[in-house]
Design a protein around this motif. Structure first.
Motif, PDB file in Angstrom:
ATOM      1  N   SER A 317      43.661  39.615  39.196  1.00 35.61           N
ATOM      2  CA  SER A 317      43.287  40.752  38.914  1.00 35.61           C
ATOM      3  C   SER A 317      44.597  41.312  38.448  1.00 35.61           C
ATOM      4  O   SER A 317      44.594  41.898  37.827  1.00 35.61           O
ATOM      5  CB  SER A 317      43.066  40.556  40.703  1.00 35.61           C
ATOM      6  OG  SER A 317      42.048  40.840  41.377  1.00 35.61           O
ATOM      7  N   MET A 320      43.744  41.051  34.832  1.00 36.15           N
ATOM      8  CA  MET A 320      43.335  42.196  34.638  1.00 36.15           C
ATOM      9  C   MET A 320      43.296  43.254  33.916  1.00 36.15           C
ATOM     10  O   MET A 320      43.276  43.799  33.119  1.00 36.15           O
ATOM     11  CB  MET A 320      42.056  42.321  35.318  1.00 36.15           C
ATOM     12  CG  MET A 320      40.947  41.066  35.069  1.00 36.15           C
ATOM     13  SD  MET A 320      40.664  40.485  33.658  1.00 36.15           S
ATOM     14  CE  MET A 320      40.482  38.925  33.460  1.00 36.15           C
ATOM     15  N   GLU A 324      44.775  45.228  30.789  1.00 33.69           N
ATOM     16  CA  GLU A 324      43.277  47.080  31.095  1.00 33.69           C
ATOM     17  C   GLU A 324      45.167  47.770  30.582  1.00 33.69           C
ATOM     18  O   GLU A 324      44.916  48.300  30.050  1.00 33.69           O
ATOM     19  CB  GLU A 324      43.276  47.487  32.106  1.00 33.69           C
ATOM     20  CG  GLU A 324      42.076  46.911  32.722  1.00 33.69           C
ATOM     21  CD  GLU A 324      41.560  47.160  33.725  1.00 33.69           C
ATOM     22  OE1 GLU A 324      42.347  47.646  34.542  1.00 33.69           O
ATOM     23  OE2 GLU A 324      40.015  46.588  34.444  1.00 33.69           O
ATOM     24  N   SER A 354      37.239  43.017  33.467  1.00 30.61           N
ATOM     25  CA  SER A 354      37.577  44.057  32.865  1.00 30.61           C
ATOM     26  C   SER A 354      37.205  44.186  31.491  1.00 30.61           C
ATOM     27  O   SER A 354      37.433  43.091  31.048  1.00 30.61           O
ATOM     28  CB  SER A 354      38.879  44.052  32.862  1.00 30.61           C
ATOM     29  OG  SER A 354      39.203  45.723  31.687  1.00 30.61           O
TER      30      SER A 354
END
Lengths: 426, 348
Positions: A317, A320, A324, A354
């Motif tokens: 996470s 990602m 982003e 993502s």
């Protein structure tokens, strides 16, 4: 900041006094090395065990590997080694060093652990890891107090590897270097894209208070910060105890740093390194990701960035969100990431995705299975493993045929991108 | 030079391609013939001697689908032939034939371990059911594409027998949707630099981990009216007491219905929880903590809602998104038909 690393390439090794390097041969006086290690305050309360060589192509399996460490020594009267870990905290990244190429120190763990790795120097297991092509000195350590906590034991093992590596490279530095590599971020053509590296140093999934990671700091409170790539190459960063798909060798001989340096001025401009950690809570992750992206875009002025992770599933996470945030700031990104086997389908490879993570490079399926045949000679103990997530599984005879996960083969799954093992869809 | 021994193949056909007749013969039981039949002759032909069809087996499409024991009988026939390889189809776009081709090929591959190929068209509904289990050669939609299909089957089989890695990017096969570890030419770090530079230049690059994006459905507009017709659904592993339907505790492939007509609240005499992903002690003591039937009945007594007479339930632990999506579609059918306006889905 300028760093010159003298390379001494090893093509044979033996135990013989005195410890010295000559014409590609590294000879080591095991008694002197043991004496040196036992004299160090970091290893008080421990007994240094037997030492053994493992050579590429030999019918040898090394088991219960805790860490893989390069033989590296900083030269100069007041030079410190791995500041904060085995030396006082003083600057690194500048100066001259000795590095023994083609050699690893393998630190063996006397305690069974699911994260202990193994290394076959020949046979089908050897094909999956670049480490099988190198020479290895295996060392281990036993606490005098058998009740010693794992954390304290691991801390000593970490330092055992670093101390052994510096001892060997210091001996080699007496010889004339075969080659010297210079690391300097010279100004290059402004036409080249500026590429930064976001280096996740540790994961707060499993914090280990007191472990020396960044200049001796345990990075428990680390906000993203800038590092010169030379600091990484010169020992400011030490890999965490939790060795899931990483080791000290790949932290210091960081494959992304070395690749970006090799291409600096050729097809890119190496903009610098941002050090981060993976977080356990969403606000902390959000804060870290935001600041890391700002450092990359506004302080390093990067056009592109590469992100690597460490730890288990949750840091996916962090990766990602970092990708982003960078893409949001118009920084083009790629990420190095392992994948999970799941049910074997391509859909369930990661715990987080993502749409901005459209350029991922695979560091392999870490928990896919691989069968290893029996091996005549074993270093590191009679038993190895356990190799599954089954809490009831016991260690297995180390010389027998073994069914292990790819992550158990030392160096095969490398989260920093040092291996050629990769997920392939079919 | 020694002549190369041909690959000995057993070929599966349905009643139509075996020449037994059309739909009127779809109920034909399993049959076996020595040597090639119909398209099998074409397969030998296009392989120019590389393939020898030693036996042809088959069944009527309807018979195969309606008789689960048919595949066991067919497996025995294939085993008896002692061939090097098994080829099923091509089924082109035909749904029942595709089901038979996929099912029998998957079983042969698993149980006999010989080289196995199925063949069908992209729009065959059986494709997604079997692609993970067996290599499926990509064909055109109907029998007019037979020659090309047989050429492709012969080519893929030849490579398979030679021990080559079957690659959906270069061969006329459907990707399995599976993954494995292989060695690439250069380490990941170098590929990451190559990829980000390609991206920066606007050049082509292929992510090594394909993006999996799950669609985000828009919520339905708020339900209106009194009483509201409501159903209770859970992924918390609720089952009838004793789990008579043998529901799994995770990795679920199905869901179940728990009748609640005339039941005012859930009790351990009526239901229990079978779920590996959380501490179930508290909901086993009082299952209304998982599915609030007790409170829902109170609302019903007040005339605010009307309850659907069954709870729909599954164990959501480590359940594939594809399966979970299917559960949702399957549950929505009867609920919509009954005019249910809203669902309370309690998750764990």
């Amino acid at each position: 900041m300028e760093l010159a690393i003298h390379h001494y390439r090893v093509d044979s090794v033996e135990f013989k006094a005195p410890t010295a390097f000559s014409a590609g041969c590294l000879q080591v006086d095991p008694d002197e090395l043991r004496q040196y290690l036992q004299s160090r305050p970091e290893l008080a309360g421990f007994r240094v065990g037997e030492m053994a060589w493992a050579r590429p192509g030999e019918p040898v399996r090394v088991v219960n590997i805790f860490d893989v460490v390069p033989a590296y020594f900083r030269l100069g009267a007041d030079a410190v080694q791995y500041p904060g870990a085995i030396s006082p905290i003083r600057p690194v990244g500048q100066g001259t060093s000795a590095f023994i190429e083609n050699l690893d120190v393998l630190v063996l763990n006397r305690r069974p652990n699911r994260n202990n790795k193994l290394l076959d120097l020949s046979g089908p297991g050897a094909q999956w890891t670049p480490q099988a092509e190198r020479f290895h000195l295996a060392v281990d350590l036993e606490p005098v107090d058998p009740q010693m906590s794992d954390g304290a034991y691991w801390g000593a093992l970490k330092r055992l590897g670093l101390l052994t590596g510096t001892y060997l490279a210091r001996a080699a530095s007496q010889a004339v270097a075969q080659t010297t590599a210079c690391y300097r971020l010279d100004a290059v053509s402004p036409q080249l894209p500026r590429v930064a590296y976001v280096f996740m140093l540790a994961s707060h999934q499993r914090p280990e208070p007191g472990q020396p990671v960044l200049y001796g700091d345990d990075v428990s409170g680390l906000l993203p910060t800038l590092l010169h790539p030379n600091e990484v190459l010169d020992g400011a960063v030490v890999s965490p105890y939790w060795n899931l798909g990483v080791d000290m060798w790949s932290y210091q001989r960081n494959p992304v740093v070395l690749e970006l340096y090799a291409r600096h001025g050729v097809d890119l401009a190496f903009a610098g390194v941002v050090a981060t950690v993976a977080h356990a809570t969403r606000p902390a992750r959000q804060r870290s990701v935001t600041m890391a992206a700002h450092l990359v875009r506004y302080h390093l002025g990067a056009d592109a960035a590469i992100v690597t992770k460490v730890g288990g599933g949750i840091p996916e996470s962090d990766v990602m969100m970092t990708l982003e945030a960078l893409e949001e700031l118009n920084v083009r990104t790629s990420g190095v990431i392992w994948s999970h086997l799941g049910e074997g389908g391509v859909e369930d490879s990661l715990t987080a995705y993502s749409p901005r993570a459209d350029a991922l490079v695979s560091a392999g399926i870490f928990d896919d299975w691989v069968d290893l045949p029996a091996m005549p000679r074993v270093i590191g103990g009679e038993q190895a493993g356990p190799f599954s997530d089954d809490a009831n599984e016991l260690p297995k005879p180390a010389s027998g045929p073994l069914r292990v996960q790819f992550r158990h083969i030392s160096g095969a799954i490398n989260q920093l991108g040092g291996s050629r093992v990769s997920q392939v869809a079919y | 030079m020694e002549p190369v021994r041909p690959i000995r193949v057993v070929h599966y056909l349905n009643q139509f391609f075996a020449g037994l007749g059309g739909e009127s013969q779809a109920g034909h039981p399993p049959f076996e013939r020595e040597g090639p039949v119909g398209p099998g002759k074409l397969l030998e032909d296009v392989s120019q001697g590389a393939i020898s069809v030693v036996a042809t087996v088959g069944a009527g499409d309807t018979y195969f689908v309606e008789h689960p024991e048919a595949s066991q009988e067919l497996i025995s026939m294939v085993r008896k032939a002692g061939a090097d390889a098994f080829i099923a189809g091509p089924a082109f776009s035909s749904g029942r034939y595709g089901e038979a081709v996929g099912a029998i090929a998957a079983r042969v591959a698993q149980e006999l371990g010989i080289a196995t190929l199925a063949a069908m068209a992209e729009d065959n509904p059986a494709l997604d059911r079997y692609r993970r289990q067996v290599w499926i050669v990509r064909t055109g939609p109907h029998g007019g594409h037979m020659r090309k299909a047989m050429e492709d089957i012969a080519e893929v089989l030849r490579r398979m027998m030679a021990g080559e890695i079957i690659d959906a990017n270069t061969l006329p096969v459907f990707p399995r949707g599976l993954k494995q570890n292989r060695l690439r030419e250069v380490p990941a770090a170098r590929r990451a630099v190559d990829m980000v530079l390609a991206k920066w230049r606007g050049a082509d690059f292929v992510s090594e981990i394909p993006l999996t994006l799950h669609s985000k459905p828009n919520p339905a507009p708020a339900a209106q009216g009194l009483p509201l017709h409501v159903a209770l659904v859970t992924d918390g592993g609720l089952v009838r007491r004793g789990n008579p339907e043998r529901m799994p505790s995770g990795h679920s492939k199905r869901w179940c219905r728990i009748p609640i007509a005339g039941v005012s609240r859930l009790s351990p005499e009526l239901v229990e929880v079978n779920h590996q992903g959380y501490d179930t002690r508290f909901v086993n003591l009082d299952p209304n903590r998982l599915v609030p039937l007790d409170v829902a009945r109170e609302l019903e007594a007040e005339g605010r809602i009307r309850l659907y007479p069954e709870i729909f339930s599954t164990a959501g632990l480590a359940t594939a998104v594809e399966d979970a999506s299917r559960f949702g579609r399957e549950m929505a059918g009867p609920l919509k038909e009954a005019g249910v306006q809203a669902v309370i889905l309690t998750s764990t």
